[in-house]
Scaffold this motif. Structure first.
Motif, PDB file in Angstrom:
ATOM      1  N   ASP A  41     -29.111  81.979 -34.336  1.00  0.00           N
ATOM      2  CA  ASP A  41     -28.832  80.984 -33.489  1.00  0.00           C
ATOM      3  C   ASP A  41     -29.206  79.697 -33.865  1.00  0.00           C
ATOM      4  OD1 ASP A  41     -28.286  82.824 -31.636  1.00  0.00           O
ATOM      5  OD2 ASP A  41     -30.231  83.034 -30.668  1.00  0.00           O
ATOM      6  N   VAL A  42     -30.102  79.279 -34.553  1.00  0.00           N
ATOM      7  CA  VAL A  42     -30.431  78.066 -35.280  1.00  0.00           C
ATOM      8  C   VAL A  42     -29.191  77.602 -36.131  1.00  0.00           C
ATOM      9  CG1 VAL A  42     -31.823  76.914 -37.044  1.00  0.00           C
ATOM     10  CG2 VAL A  42     -33.016  78.296 -35.156  1.00  0.00           C
ATOM     11  N   LYS A  43     -28.903  78.342 -36.935  1.00  0.00           N
ATOM     12  CA  LYS A  43     -27.739  77.969 -37.673  1.00  0.00           C
ATOM     13  C   LYS A  43     -26.527  77.714 -37.122  1.00  0.00           C
ATOM     14  CE  LYS A  43     -28.828  80.605 -42.105  1.00  0.00           C
ATOM     15  NZ  LYS A  43     -28.397  81.695 -42.699  1.00  0.00           N
ATOM     16  N   LEU A  44     -26.061  78.363 -35.870  1.00  0.00           N
ATOM     17  CA  LEU A  44     -25.275  77.905 -34.931  1.00  0.00           C
ATOM     18  C   LEU A  44     -25.132  76.602 -34.255  1.00  0.00           C
ATOM     19  CD1 LEU A  44     -22.596  78.711 -33.191  1.00  0.00           C
ATOM     20  CD2 LEU A  44     -24.047  79.945 -31.702  1.00  0.00           C
ATOM     21  N   LEU A  45     -26.370  76.458 -33.899  1.00  0.00           N
ATOM     22  CA  LEU A  45     -26.804  75.092 -33.151  1.00  0.00           C
ATOM     23  C   LEU A  45     -26.946  74.019 -34.275  1.00  0.00           C
ATOM     24  CD1 LEU A  45     -29.847  75.692 -30.794  1.00  0.00           C
ATOM     25  CD2 LEU A  45     -27.533  76.008 -30.410  1.00  0.00           C
ATOM     26  N   LEU A  46     -27.162  74.114 -35.425  1.00  0.00           N
ATOM     27  CA  LEU A  46     -27.045  73.375 -36.308  1.00  0.00           C
ATOM     28  C   LEU A  46     -25.516  72.824 -36.858  1.00  0.00           C
ATOM     29  CD1 LEU A  46     -28.404  71.123 -38.341  1.00  0.00           C
ATOM     30  CD2 LEU A  46     -28.798  73.240 -40.087  1.00  0.00           C
ATOM     31  N   ARG A  47     -24.796  73.934 -37.127  1.00  0.00           N
ATOM     32  CA  ARG A  47     -23.438  73.853 -37.424  1.00  0.00           C
ATOM     33  C   ARG A  47     -22.767  73.053 -36.376  1.00  0.00           C
ATOM     34  NH1 ARG A  47     -19.194  72.719 -39.296  1.00  0.00           N
ATOM     35  NH2 ARG A  47     -17.544  73.556 -39.341  1.00  0.00           N
ATOM     36  N   ASP A  51     -20.884  69.256 -36.744  1.00  0.00           N
ATOM     37  CA  ASP A  51     -19.172  69.214 -36.726  1.00  0.00           C
ATOM     38  C   ASP A  51     -18.800  67.669 -36.110  1.00  0.00           C
ATOM     39  OD1 ASP A  51     -16.523  69.411 -36.312  1.00  0.00           O
ATOM     40  OD2 ASP A  51     -16.613  71.450 -35.840  1.00  0.00           O
ATOM     41  N   GLN A  52     -18.365  66.716 -37.195  1.00  0.00           N
ATOM     42  CA  GLN A  52     -18.038  65.429 -36.421  1.00  0.00           C
ATOM     43  C   GLN A  52     -16.764  65.453 -35.618  1.00  0.00           C
ATOM     44  OE1 GLN A  52     -18.353  62.944 -40.048  1.00  0.00           O
ATOM     45  NE2 GLN A  52     -20.502  63.320 -39.920  1.00  0.00           N
ATOM     46  N   ARG A 107     -16.681  76.143 -25.855  1.00  0.00           N
ATOM     47  CA  ARG A 107     -15.689  75.300 -25.652  1.00  0.00           C
ATOM     48  C   ARG A 107     -15.462  75.003 -27.561  1.00  0.00           C
ATOM     49  NH1 ARG A 107     -15.241  69.650 -25.831  1.00  0.00           N
ATOM     50  NH2 ARG A 107     -17.320  69.288 -25.637  1.00  0.00           N
ATOM     51  N   TYR A 108     -16.649  74.886 -28.146  1.00  0.00           N
ATOM     52  CA  TYR A 108     -16.700  74.845 -29.678  1.00  0.00           C
ATOM     53  C   TYR A 108     -15.934  75.930 -30.124  1.00  0.00           C
ATOM     54  CZ  TYR A 108     -18.341  74.401 -34.360  1.00  0.00           C
ATOM     55  OH  TYR A 108     -18.284  74.297 -36.056  1.00  0.00           O
ATOM     56  N   PHE A 109     -16.167  77.025 -29.837  1.00  0.00           N
ATOM     57  CA  PHE A 109     -15.300  78.171 -30.565  1.00  0.00           C
ATOM     58  C   PHE A 109     -14.087  78.208 -30.298  1.00  0.00           C
ATOM     59  CE2 PHE A 109     -19.787  80.060 -31.262  1.00  0.00           C
ATOM     60  CZ  PHE A 109     -19.494  80.371 -32.560  1.00  0.00           C
ATOM     61  N   GLU A 110     -13.599  77.805 -28.966  1.00  0.00           N
ATOM     62  CA  GLU A 110     -12.210  77.610 -28.655  1.00  0.00           C
ATOM     63  C   GLU A 110     -11.188  76.384 -29.459  1.00  0.00           C
ATOM     64  OE1 GLU A 110     -12.378  77.107 -24.424  1.00  0.00           O
ATOM     65  OE2 GLU A 110     -13.087  79.176 -24.206  1.00  0.00           O
ATOM     66  N   SER A 111     -12.141  75.460 -29.668  1.00  0.00           N
ATOM     67  CA  SER A 111     -11.434  74.271 -30.334  1.00  0.00           C
ATOM     68  C   SER A 111     -11.496  74.229 -31.733  1.00  0.00           C
ATOM     69  CB  SER A 111     -12.012  73.065 -29.624  1.00  0.00           C
ATOM     70  OG  SER A 111     -13.316  72.824 -30.129  1.00  0.00           O
ATOM     71  N   THR A 112     -12.407  75.033 -32.522  1.00  0.00           N
ATOM     72  CA  THR A 112     -12.462  75.282 -33.967  1.00  0.00           C
ATOM     73  C   THR A 112     -11.980  76.409 -34.490  1.00  0.00           C
ATOM     74  OG1 THR A 112     -14.744  74.131 -33.707  1.00  0.00           O
ATOM     75  CG2 THR A 112     -14.305  75.061 -35.699  1.00  0.00           C
ATOM     76  N   PRO A 113     -11.326  76.225 -35.803  1.00  0.00           N
ATOM     77  CA  PRO A 113     -10.626  77.254 -36.206  1.00  0.00           C
ATOM     78  C   PRO A 113     -11.893  78.376 -36.410  1.00  0.00           C
ATOM     79  CG  PRO A 113     -10.175  75.293 -37.411  1.00  0.00           C
ATOM     80  CD  PRO A 113     -11.014  74.899 -36.465  1.00  0.00           C
TER      81      PRO A 113
END
Length: 120
Positions: A41-47, A51-52, A107-113
């Motif tokens: 979860d921490v890695k996901l939030l940081l990712r 993401d600029q 929304r992040y997962f939908e908009s990111t490859p």
């Protein structure tokens, strides 16, 4: 939970936060299931924060930063050095932020490859 988020928020350079999180992760052995989930979860939030190209809503950004700053703090509500339960409060706060901003994460997962969003 909202009080903790407000207490721990500060304006911080995202690369400085990344370095703090990475140092903490190096010292966090995935010994228990909840700790392994916390690490992911921490890695996901940081990712998401790194993401600029993703226009993260400001309230979600602040909450994610707060949760990560709480994670890197060793002497929070339950000090991290306490065996078995030291990271439980960190886990609960990060999960709270994930649930609160579930829409932004989706929304992040939908908009990111796919290969980029899931590589962490």
């Amino acid at each position: 939970m909202e009080e903790k988020l407000k207490k721990y928020y500060r304006d911080i350079d995202i690369l400085e936060l990344k370095a703090l999180v990475e140092r903490k992760l190096e010292k966090t052995p995935p010994t228990m299931e909840y700790v392994r989930n916390l690490i992911l979860d921490v890695k996901l939030l940081l990712r998401i924060l790194l993401d600029q190209d993703f226009p993260l809503k400001e309230d979600a950004r602040k909450d994610m930063i707060s949760a990560l700053l709480y994670f890197v703090e060793p002497r929070d509500a339950i000090p991290d050095f306490i065996p078995l339960i030291g990271l439980w409060d960190d886990y609960k706060l990060v999960r709270y932020v994930k649930e609160k901003h579930k829409g932004e994460i989706e929304r992040y997962f939908e908009s990111t490859p796919f290969f980029v969003a899931n590589y962490f």
